[in-house]
Scaffold this motif. Structure first.
Motif, PDB file in Angstrom:
ATOM      1  N   SER A   1       0.838  -1.190   0.000  1.00 60.47           N
ATOM      2  CA  SER A   1       0.000   0.000   0.000  1.00 60.47           C
ATOM      3  C   SER A   1       0.875   1.242   0.000  1.00 60.47           C
ATOM      4  O   SER A   1       2.082   1.170   0.266  1.00 60.47           O
ATOM      5  N   VAL A   2       0.266   2.363  -0.313  1.00 59.85           N
ATOM      6  CA  VAL A   2       0.999   3.622  -0.422  1.00 59.85           C
ATOM      7  C   VAL A   2       0.223   4.711   0.302  1.00 59.85           C
ATOM      8  O   VAL A   2      -1.000   4.800   0.176  1.00 59.85           O
ATOM      9  N   THR A   3       0.937   5.533   1.052  1.00 60.06           N
ATOM     10  CA  THR A   3       0.357   6.735   1.631  1.00 60.06           C
ATOM     11  C   THR A   3       0.914   7.940   0.886  1.00 60.06           C
ATOM     12  O   THR A   3       2.137   8.085   0.756  1.00 60.06           O
ATOM     13  N   THR A   4       0.029   8.803   0.395  1.00 59.16           N
ATOM     14  CA  THR A   4       0.434   9.886  -0.486  1.00 59.16           C
ATOM     15  C   THR A   4      -0.431  11.121  -0.263  1.00 59.16           C
ATOM     16  O   THR A   4      -1.563  11.015   0.223  1.00 59.16           O
ATOM     17  N   ASN A   5       0.096  12.278  -0.647  1.00 63.62           N
ATOM     18  CA  ASN A   5      -0.741  13.482  -0.616  1.00 63.62           C
ATOM     19  C   ASN A   5      -1.488  13.668  -1.940  1.00 63.62           C
ATOM     20  O   ASN A   5      -2.231  14.645  -2.107  1.00 63.62           O
ATOM     21  N   ALA A   6      -1.302  12.752  -2.872  1.00 59.54           N
ATOM     22  CA  ALA A   6      -2.041  12.682  -4.137  1.00 59.54           C
ATOM     23  C   ALA A   6      -1.768  13.845  -5.085  1.00 59.54           C
ATOM     24  O   ALA A   6      -2.527  14.070  -6.016  1.00 59.54           O
ATOM     25  N   THR A   7      -0.680  14.552  -4.890  1.00 57.57           N
ATOM     26  CA  THR A   7      -0.340  15.631  -5.821  1.00 57.57           C
ATOM     27  C   THR A   7       0.394  15.110  -7.052  1.00 57.57           C
ATOM     28  O   THR A   7       0.314  15.710  -8.124  1.00 57.57           O
ATOM     29  N   LEU A   8       1.121  14.000  -6.904  1.00 56.89           N
ATOM     30  CA  LEU A   8       2.000  13.515  -7.971  1.00 56.89           C
ATOM     31  C   LEU A   8       1.667  12.109  -8.454  1.00 56.89           C
ATOM     32  O   LEU A   8       2.349  11.582  -9.323  1.00 56.89           O
ATOM     33  N   ILE A   9       0.634  11.513  -7.908  1.00 57.97           N
ATOM     34  CA  ILE A   9       0.333  10.107  -8.196  1.00 57.97           C
ATOM     35  C   ILE A   9      -0.294   9.894  -9.563  1.00 57.97           C
ATOM     36  O   ILE A   9      -0.240   8.796 -10.122  1.00 57.97           O
ATOM     37  N   GLY A  10      -0.851  10.934 -10.158  1.00 57.36           N
ATOM     38  CA  GLY A  10      -1.621  10.801 -11.390  1.00 57.36           C
ATOM     39  C   GLY A  10      -0.986   9.962 -12.482  1.00 57.36           C
ATOM     40  O   GLY A  10      -1.605   9.004 -12.990  1.00 57.36           O
ATOM     41  N   PRO A  11       0.257  10.241 -12.881  1.00 58.55           N
ATOM     42  CA  PRO A  11       0.869   9.486 -13.975  1.00 58.55           C
ATOM     43  C   PRO A  11       1.105   8.004 -13.666  1.00 58.55           C
ATOM     44  O   PRO A  11       1.416   7.229 -14.583  1.00 58.55           O
ATOM     45  N   TYR A  12       0.991   7.615 -12.408  1.00 55.14           N
ATOM     46  CA  TYR A  12       1.322   6.242 -12.016  1.00 55.14           C
ATOM     47  C   TYR A  12       0.083   5.389 -11.721  1.00 55.14           C
ATOM     48  O   TYR A  12       0.215   4.192 -11.437  1.00 55.14           O
ATOM     49  N   ILE A  13      -1.090   5.968 -11.781  1.00 58.79           N
ATOM     50  CA  ILE A  13      -2.302   5.245 -11.375  1.00 58.79           C
ATOM     51  C   ILE A  13      -2.510   3.987 -12.214  1.00 58.79           C
ATOM     52  O   ILE A  13      -2.817   2.911 -11.684  1.00 58.79           O
ATOM     53  N   ASP A  14      -2.338   4.101 -13.533  1.00 61.52           N
ATOM     54  CA  ASP A  14      -2.548   2.925 -14.393  1.00 61.52           C
ATOM     55  C   ASP A  14      -1.606   1.784 -14.039  1.00 61.52           C
ATOM     56  O   ASP A  14      -2.021   0.622 -13.938  1.00 61.52           O
ATOM     57  N   GLU A  15      -0.316   2.101 -13.818  1.00 57.50           N
ATOM     58  CA  GLU A  15       0.620   1.018 -13.519  1.00 57.50           C
ATOM     59  C   GLU A  15       0.408   0.461 -12.118  1.00 57.50           C
ATOM     60  O   GLU A  15       0.584  -0.749 -11.898  1.00 57.50           O
ATOM     61  N   LEU A  16       0.026   1.301 -11.180  1.00 58.75           N
ATOM     62  CA  LEU A  16      -0.298   0.780  -9.842  1.00 58.75           C
ATOM     63  C   LEU A  16      -1.387  -0.280  -9.949  1.00 58.75           C
ATOM     64  O   LEU A  16      -1.319  -1.341  -9.307  1.00 58.75           O
ATOM     65  N   LYS A  17      -2.379  -0.003 -10.760  1.00 56.65           N
ATOM     66  CA  LYS A  17      -3.480  -0.957 -10.947  1.00 56.65           C
ATOM     67  C   LYS A  17      -2.973  -2.238 -11.591  1.00 56.65           C
ATOM     68  O   LYS A  17      -3.346  -3.344 -11.188  1.00 56.65           O
ATOM     69  N   GLU A  18      -2.105  -2.108 -12.593  1.00 59.23           N
ATOM     70  CA  GLU A  18      -1.531  -3.287 -13.261  1.00 59.23           C
ATOM     71  C   GLU A  18      -0.719  -4.139 -12.290  1.00 59.23           C
ATOM     72  O   GLU A  18      -0.713  -5.371 -12.378  1.00 59.23           O
ATOM     73  N   LEU A  19      -0.036  -3.481 -11.357  1.00 56.74           N
ATOM     74  CA  LEU A  19       0.789  -4.195 -10.371  1.00 56.74           C
ATOM     75  C   LEU A  19      -0.048  -4.788  -9.240  1.00 56.74           C
ATOM     76  O   LEU A  19       0.480  -5.544  -8.415  1.00 56.74           O
ATOM     77  N   GLY A  20      -1.321  -4.431  -9.174  1.00 52.51           N
ATOM     78  CA  GLY A  20      -2.175  -4.928  -8.107  1.00 52.51           C
ATOM     79  C   GLY A  20      -2.020  -4.160  -6.804  1.00 52.51           C
ATOM     80  O   GLY A  20      -2.432  -4.631  -5.741  1.00 52.51           O
ATOM     81  N   ILE A  21      -1.422  -2.978  -6.887  1.00 54.44           N
ATOM     82  CA  ILE A  21      -1.263  -2.135  -5.692  1.00 54.44           C
ATOM     83  C   ILE A  21      -2.481  -1.224  -5.616  1.00 54.44           C
ATOM     84  O   ILE A  21      -2.515  -0.133  -6.186  1.00 54.44           O
ATOM     85  N   MET A  22      -3.511  -1.709  -4.922  1.00 50.16           N
ATOM     86  CA  MET A  22      -4.816  -1.054  -4.954  1.00 50.16           C
ATOM     87  C   MET A  22      -5.181  -0.345  -3.651  1.00 50.16           C
ATOM     88  O   MET A  22      -6.243   0.265  -3.561  1.00 50.16           O
ATOM     89  N   ASN A  23      -4.310  -0.427  -2.646  1.00 50.67           N
ATOM     90  CA  ASN A  23      -4.590   0.222  -1.369  1.00 50.67           C
ATOM     91  C   ASN A  23      -3.819   1.531  -1.270  1.00 50.67           C
ATOM     92  O   ASN A  23      -2.588   1.530  -1.187  1.00 50.67           O
ATOM     93  N   VAL A  24      -4.550   2.636  -1.293  1.00 49.21           N
ATOM     94  CA  VAL A  24      -3.926   3.951  -1.284  1.00 49.21           C
ATOM     95  C   VAL A  24      -4.564   4.817  -0.201  1.00 49.21           C
ATOM     96  O   VAL A  24      -5.785   4.992  -0.177  1.00 49.21           O
ATOM     97  N   ASN A  25      -3.724   5.317   0.684  1.00 50.47           N
ATOM     98  CA  ASN A  25      -4.167   6.289   1.681  1.00 50.47           C
ATOM     99  C   ASN A  25      -3.840   7.688   1.174  1.00 50.47           C
ATOM    100  O   ASN A  25      -2.692   7.963   0.828  1.00 50.47           O
TER     101      ASN A  25
END
Length: 327
Positions: free
Chosen positions: A93-117
């Motif tokens: 899982s990843v904890t983020t302020n969500a300012t920079l995550i945008g470009p990585y959302i698709d690959e996170l999903k592909e990797l199965g990393i679906m838990n985001v705080n």
């Protein structure tokens, strides 16, 4: 399996990848920031990956990537790919302020990393700007909306700050009631990099709950895992849930299953205590794997029973910023 000196199983690692952050939240650090570590003092991606593998072999099956803001580190996705391939690691899982995550959302999903705080301490744009000292609300809200629509398991972390954002508690719950997210309200903590001093809080978890009850009297308490830091509830008719994290009151210490490692390799066995050892230099020396394992076992074997006990053992523990502790 990692068992501490109080017979608690440690299976959850909070692994910081950087102490840097692109926001300047006023409860976390002064407006000018703090003295961030030099790059050579940070664990490399290979070192972070190797360390994760060692800990998974020792019984860690859940890793949360923290910072600072993890996505400030441009090579973070390389680490996440390596973690996703680790056999025995059940939850990333990843904890983020969500300012920079945008470009990585698709690959996170592909990797199965679906838990985001997502750390979001306001639903009002001006309040957000005041707390974070940055004008990035639209970016954060856009990425949050996308994460929810893409099916991520989203938890929003909202720190209740007296005279700053508590007026946003009810609007946050109202806005999120249509979505399957968890909104978690945290007590303020004094890990603020010296931005202010305090020894008590007004908005503790009991007051937050009463404030919510005044607007939504019809809610039920949910069954939570023994190791959960949050006390969880659901308002009648809401798809979302809400939780209260007594981060200042520390009611959850007895079942703590967490280990923290900072971006510089410090091992922190309790959020409220000082580092007990450093793994960076060990990893950069010969025969590092066995020595790292030994250092981890030694650290786990001498944990404080509670956060209050850990704090008493270390003077001035609260001088740090949360960015340097690892979230």
């Amino acid at each position: 399996m990692l068992i501490d000196n109080h017979n608690r199983q440690i299976n959850y690692l909070r692994l910081a990848v950087t102490d840097r952050c692109n926001l300047r939240c006023n409860y976390c650090m002064p407006s000018e920031g703090i003295n961030f570590e030099k790059r050579e003092k940070l664990l490399s991606i290979d070192e972070l990956s190797e360390l994760a593998a060692i800990l998974v072999e020792q019984g860690i099956d859940k890793i949360r990537i923290t910072g600072g803001e993890p996505f400030v580190r441009k090579d973070l996705i390389v680490l996440l790919r390596k973690l996703a391939a680790l056999e025995g690691l059940k939850d990333i899982s990843v904890t983020t302020n969500a300012t920079l995550i945008g470009p990585y959302i698709d690959e996170l999903k592909e990797l199965g990393i679906m838990n985001v705080n997502v750390s979001l301490d306001a639903i009002n744009k001006e309040t957000f700007k005041s707390v974070t000292r940055r004008d990035l609300y639209d970016t954060v809200y856009g990425n949050l909306t996308r994460l929810i629509s893409e099916g991520f398991n989203v938890r929003i972390n909202f720190i209740a700050l007296e005279n700053q954002n508590t007026q946003d508690i009810i609007p946050m719950l109202e806005l999120m009631k249509h979505y399957p997210v968890s909104v978690r309200f945290l007590e303020e903590m004094p890990f603020n990099g010296g931005s202010k001093n305090f020894t008590a809080i007004t908005w503790d978890y009991k007051r937050i709950l009463e404030h919510i009850r005044s607007a939504y009297p019809d809610f039920k308490k949910l069954v939570s895992p023994k190791t959960s830091t949050s006390i969880n509830y659901q308002i009648n008719g809401h798809k979302s849930t809400f939780g209260l994290i007594p981060s200042f009151s520390r009611t959850f210490c007895g079942s703590c299953n967490r280990l923290r490692i900072t971006a510089t390799g410090d091992v922190i066995t309790c959020l409220y205590g000082k580092p007990v050892t450093n793994l960076r230099d060990i990893m950069r020396s010969p025969a590092s794997t066995e020595n790292v394992k030994e250092a981890i076992l030694k650290a786990i074997g001498s944990r404080a029973r509670t956060g209050f006990e850990a704090q008493q053992n270390h003077n001035a523990v609260f001088e740090n910023s949360m960015t340097s502790i690892g979230g």
